[in-house]
Enzyme design. Structure first.
Site, PDB file in Angstrom:
ATOM      1  N   THR A 103       0.886  -1.169   0.000  1.00 46.19           N
ATOM      2  CA  THR A 103       0.000   0.000   0.000  1.00 46.19           C
ATOM      3  C   THR A 103       0.913   1.204   0.000  1.00 46.19           C
ATOM      4  O   THR A 103       2.082   1.088   0.330  1.00 46.19           O
ATOM      5  CB  THR A 103      -0.812   0.003   1.331  1.00 46.19           C
ATOM      6  OG1 THR A 103      -1.654  -1.121   1.380  1.00 46.19           O
ATOM      7  CG2 THR A 103      -1.630   1.265   1.523  1.00 46.19           C
TER       8      THR A 103
ATOM      9  N   ARG B 261     -13.304  -8.089  -1.415  1.00 45.89           N
ATOM     10  CA  ARG B 261     -12.650  -7.853  -0.109  1.00 45.89           C
ATOM     11  C   ARG B 261     -12.192  -6.388  -0.038  1.00 45.89           C
ATOM     12  O   ARG B 261     -11.565  -5.869  -0.944  1.00 45.89           O
ATOM     13  CB  ARG B 261     -11.465  -8.785   0.050  1.00 45.89           C
ATOM     14  CG  ARG B 261     -10.647  -8.582   1.338  1.00 45.89           C
ATOM     15  CD  ARG B 261      -9.452  -7.696   1.131  1.00 45.89           C
ATOM     16  NE  ARG B 261      -8.558  -7.652   2.295  1.00 45.89           N
ATOM     17  CZ  ARG B 261      -7.559  -6.800   2.447  1.00 45.89           C
ATOM     18  NH1 ARG B 261      -7.302  -5.918   1.509  1.00 45.89           N
ATOM     19  NH2 ARG B 261      -6.802  -6.815   3.517  1.00 45.89           N
ATOM     20  N   VAL B 262     -12.506  -5.739   1.069  1.00 42.83           N
ATOM     21  CA  VAL B 262     -12.066  -4.362   1.295  1.00 42.83           C
ATOM     22  C   VAL B 262     -11.168  -4.360   2.525  1.00 42.83           C
ATOM     23  O   VAL B 262     -11.515  -4.942   3.561  1.00 42.83           O
ATOM     24  CB  VAL B 262     -13.281  -3.430   1.505  1.00 42.83           C
ATOM     25  CG1 VAL B 262     -12.821  -2.040   1.928  1.00 42.83           C
ATOM     26  CG2 VAL B 262     -14.107  -3.355   0.220  1.00 42.83           C
ATOM     27  N   GLY B 263     -10.024  -3.722   2.401  1.00 42.30           N
ATOM     28  CA  GLY B 263      -9.096  -3.668   3.524  1.00 42.30           C
ATOM     29  C   GLY B 263      -9.296  -2.411   4.356  1.00 42.30           C
ATOM     30  O   GLY B 263     -10.364  -1.796   4.363  1.00 42.30           O
ATOM     31  N   ASP B 264      -8.248  -2.023   5.043  1.00 42.97           N
ATOM     32  CA  ASP B 264      -8.320  -0.854   5.933  1.00 42.97           C
ATOM     33  C   ASP B 264      -8.131   0.460   5.201  1.00 42.97           C
ATOM     34  O   ASP B 264      -8.562   1.508   5.689  1.00 42.97           O
ATOM     35  CB  ASP B 264      -7.247  -0.983   7.019  1.00 42.97           C
ATOM     36  CG  ASP B 264      -5.833  -1.091   6.436  1.00 42.97           C
ATOM     37  OD1 ASP B 264      -5.677  -1.717   5.361  1.00 42.97           O
ATOM     38  OD2 ASP B 264      -4.891  -0.554   7.037  1.00 42.97           O
TER      39      ASP B 264
ATOM     40  N   THR C  35       0.142   0.538   6.662  1.00 42.82           N
ATOM     41  CA  THR C  35       0.214  -0.498   5.642  1.00 42.82           C
ATOM     42  C   THR C  35       0.303  -1.839   6.371  1.00 42.82           C
ATOM     43  O   THR C  35       0.607  -1.888   7.553  1.00 42.82           O
ATOM     44  CB  THR C  35       1.455  -0.313   4.742  1.00 42.82           C
ATOM     45  OG1 THR C  35       2.627  -0.350   5.560  1.00 42.82           O
ATOM     46  CG2 THR C  35       1.418   1.010   4.002  1.00 42.82           C
ATOM     47  N   GLY C  36       0.061  -2.908   5.634  1.00 40.01           N
ATOM     48  CA  GLY C  36       0.103  -4.228   6.261  1.00 40.01           C
ATOM     49  C   GLY C  36      -1.280  -4.855   6.279  1.00 40.01           C
ATOM     50  O   GLY C  36      -2.171  -4.445   5.535  1.00 40.01           O
TER      51      GLY C  36
ATOM     52  N   GLY D 188      -4.695  -5.409   6.554  1.00 35.29           N
ATOM     53  CA  GLY D 188      -5.804  -4.497   6.770  1.00 35.29           C
ATOM     54  C   GLY D 188      -6.829  -5.022   7.746  1.00 35.29           C
ATOM     55  O   GLY D 188      -7.440  -4.253   8.502  1.00 35.29           O
TER      56      GLY D 188
HETATM   57  N1  GLY Z   1      -3.387  -2.478   4.183  1.00 33.70           N
HETATM   58  C1  GLY Z   1      -3.809  -2.832   2.904  1.00 33.70           C
HETATM   59  C2  GLY Z   1      -4.835  -3.860   2.874  1.00 33.70           C
HETATM   60  O1  GLY Z   1      -4.894  -4.711   3.745  1.00 33.70           O
HETATM   61  O2  GLY Z   1      -5.621  -3.870   1.949  1.00 33.70           O
END
Ligand code: GLY
Length: 352
Positions: free
Chosen positions: A205, A233-236, A256-257, A259
Site C-alpha cells: 500500500t 474484499r475491502v481492507g483498511d 500499511t500491512g 488491513g
Molecule cells: N493495508 C492494505 C490492505 O490490507 O488492503
C-alpha cells in the site's frame, strides 16, 4: 519480546504518558487548539513513498495545500506499473481483476472521502477526493464507485500488467493453504484454517501524509490491497480511522500491512488519539501495534509464542512536525521529507 531499543523507547514513552496522566489529575492538561503553532512542513509515507514525499514537499514549498501535495505524490506510485501494491500494475484479486481501495482526509475542513473495490481506474485516490468534494457521502464502492468516476470523466483501462498477471497465475496454480476461504467452524474454534507462513501474501500500500506551510494536515492511503484477495474484499485503506486518520489539531497517521488487523482495531484513529493524550508519534505507533496484538486471538494468526504471524506498520506525525513510525516486526523503513530535494528512508521502531 520488545527489542532493547524498542523496549527503551516504549518505556520512555509510557513513563512520559504516565507523567502526563498524573499531571492531568492535578490540573487540566493543555488542549491543542487551532492556534497551536504550526510545525515545519513535512511529508511522510510508507517505504515506497520516496518519490511521493519528494513531490509532495516540492508542492508544499510552492505553497500548495497538503491534500494537493499528497495526492500528487501518491499519483506517481499509482501510475507506476512496477509497484505491485498500488494502482496500475497492482496485484489482482483471486479472479485476476485489479480492485483498488483509497481514502483521503483534509484536516483543515475535517472532511474525508474514499472508494473501495474500484476496478479499471488507476488513480482511486483522485476519485476518493471527488467523493469528498462532490458528494454528500464519504465512501463509494464497487460498481457505484466506477460509475461515479466515469461521470467525472475518468477513463477505464485494464490495470492488470503482464508481471502482475503472471504472479497471479503462479499463485492460482499453487493454491492450497494459501487462500482466504475457511471451512465451516464453531466461533469457539480458535485454530481453524491453521496454515500460511508469516508474511506469505503481500499487503502493500502507500500511505502519505503531509503538513503544509499553513499548518494544514492531510493524508491519503491508496492500495490494490491484499494480493489475490476474495473479490469484493475491502481492507483498511479506504476505511477512515483504520488505514488513515487526520485531525488538524493533533496530527496524522496511516498504515500499511494486514488491513483486517486495522479494521478490528481502528488503528489509525487510535494513533492520533494516543498522540492527543501526549505520546510521541513513534510511541503512539507502537501502542497501536500492541493493541493489534491484544486483539488477535485466532491461533491460525499467531506463532508458537503467541505473536502475530502478520505485520502492520504505522506512520505518524504531530502538529509540531515530530514524526515516527513503528511496526509489529522489524525491518521496516518509512519515507520522510522535511524540505530536502530528495526524501530519505528512516528506520521505524518495532514491537518484537
Ligand atoms: N493495508 C492494505 C490492505 O490490507 O488492503
Amino acid at each position: 519480546m520488545l527489542s532493547p531499543l524498542t523496549r527503551r523507547r516504549f518505556l520512555q514513552a509510557a513513563t512520559l504518558a504516565g507523567a502526563g496522566q498524573l499531571a492531568s489529575q492535578a490540573a487540566a492538561p493543555p488542549q491543542p487548539t487551532s492556534s497551536t503553532p504550526a510545525g515545519r512542513p513535512l511529508a511522510i509515507a510508507s517505504g515506497n513513498g520516496l518519490q511521493a514525499t519528494a513531490r509532495a514537499m516540492a508542492l508544499i514549498q510552492q505553497g500548495a495545500d497538503a491534500l494537493d501535495a499528497v495526492l500528487a505524490g501518491v499519483n506517481l506510485v499509482e501510475d507506476d506499473p512496477n509497484d505491485h501494491t498500488v494502482g496500475l500494475g497492482g496485484y489482482p484479486n483471486e479472479a485476476g481483476v485489479v480492485e483498488l481501495d483509497a481514502s483521503v482526509m483534509h484536516g483543515p475542513t475535517g472532511r474525508g472521502g474514499a472508494v473501495a473495490a474500484l476496478q479499471n481506474i488507476r488513480n482511486p485516490s483522485n476519485v476518493a477526493r471527488l467523493v469528498m468534494e462532490r458528494t454528500d457521502h464519504v465512501l463509494l464502492v464497487g460498481a457505484g464507485a466506477l460509475q461515479f468516476a466515469k461521470a467525472h470523466g475518468f477513463t477505464e483501462e485494464n490495470l492488470l500488467t503482464n508481471a502482475a498477471r503472471e504472479a497471479w497465475l503462479k499463485w492460482k496454480e499453487s493454491l492450497s493453504a494459501q487462500d482466504d476461504w475457511l471451512p465451516p467452524h464453531s466461533i469457539q474454534t480458535p485454530d481453524v484454517g491453521a496454515r500460511r507462513a508469516p508474511f506469505a501474501r503481500p499487503y502493500g500500500t502507500i500511505n502519505c501524509n503531509a503538513l503544509d506551510q499553513r499548518g494544514g494536515i492531510s493524508g491519503c492511503t491508496t492500495t490494490s490491497g491484499l494480493a489475490f484477495k476474495i473479490p469484493g474484499r475491502v481492507g483498511d485503506s479506504p476505511i477512515l480511522g483504520a488505514g488513515l486518520w487526520v485531525d488538524n489539531e493533533v496530527g496524522a497517521a496511516g498504515s500499511t500491512g494486514r488491513g483486517e488487523a486495522n479494521l478490528l482495531a481502528c488503528s489509525s484513529v487510535m494513533v492520533v488519539e494516543y498522540m492527543r493524550q501526549g505520546l510521541a508519534p513513534e510511541a503512539a505507533c507502537l501502542r497501536a501495534c500492541q493493541r493489534i496484538v491484544t486483539q488477535t486471538k485466532m491461533r491460525r494468526l499467531l506463532d508458537d509464542q503467541g505473536r502475530p504471524k502478520f505485520n502492520v506498520s504505522f506512520y505518524a506525525f504531530n502538529k509540531q512536525g515530530d514524526f515516527g513510525g513503528a511496526a509489529i516486526w522489524p525491518g521496516f523503513k518509512f519515507a520522510v521529507n522535511t524540505g530536502e530535494a530528495e526524501s530519505r528512508l528512516v528506520a521505524g521502531a518495532h514491537l518484537y
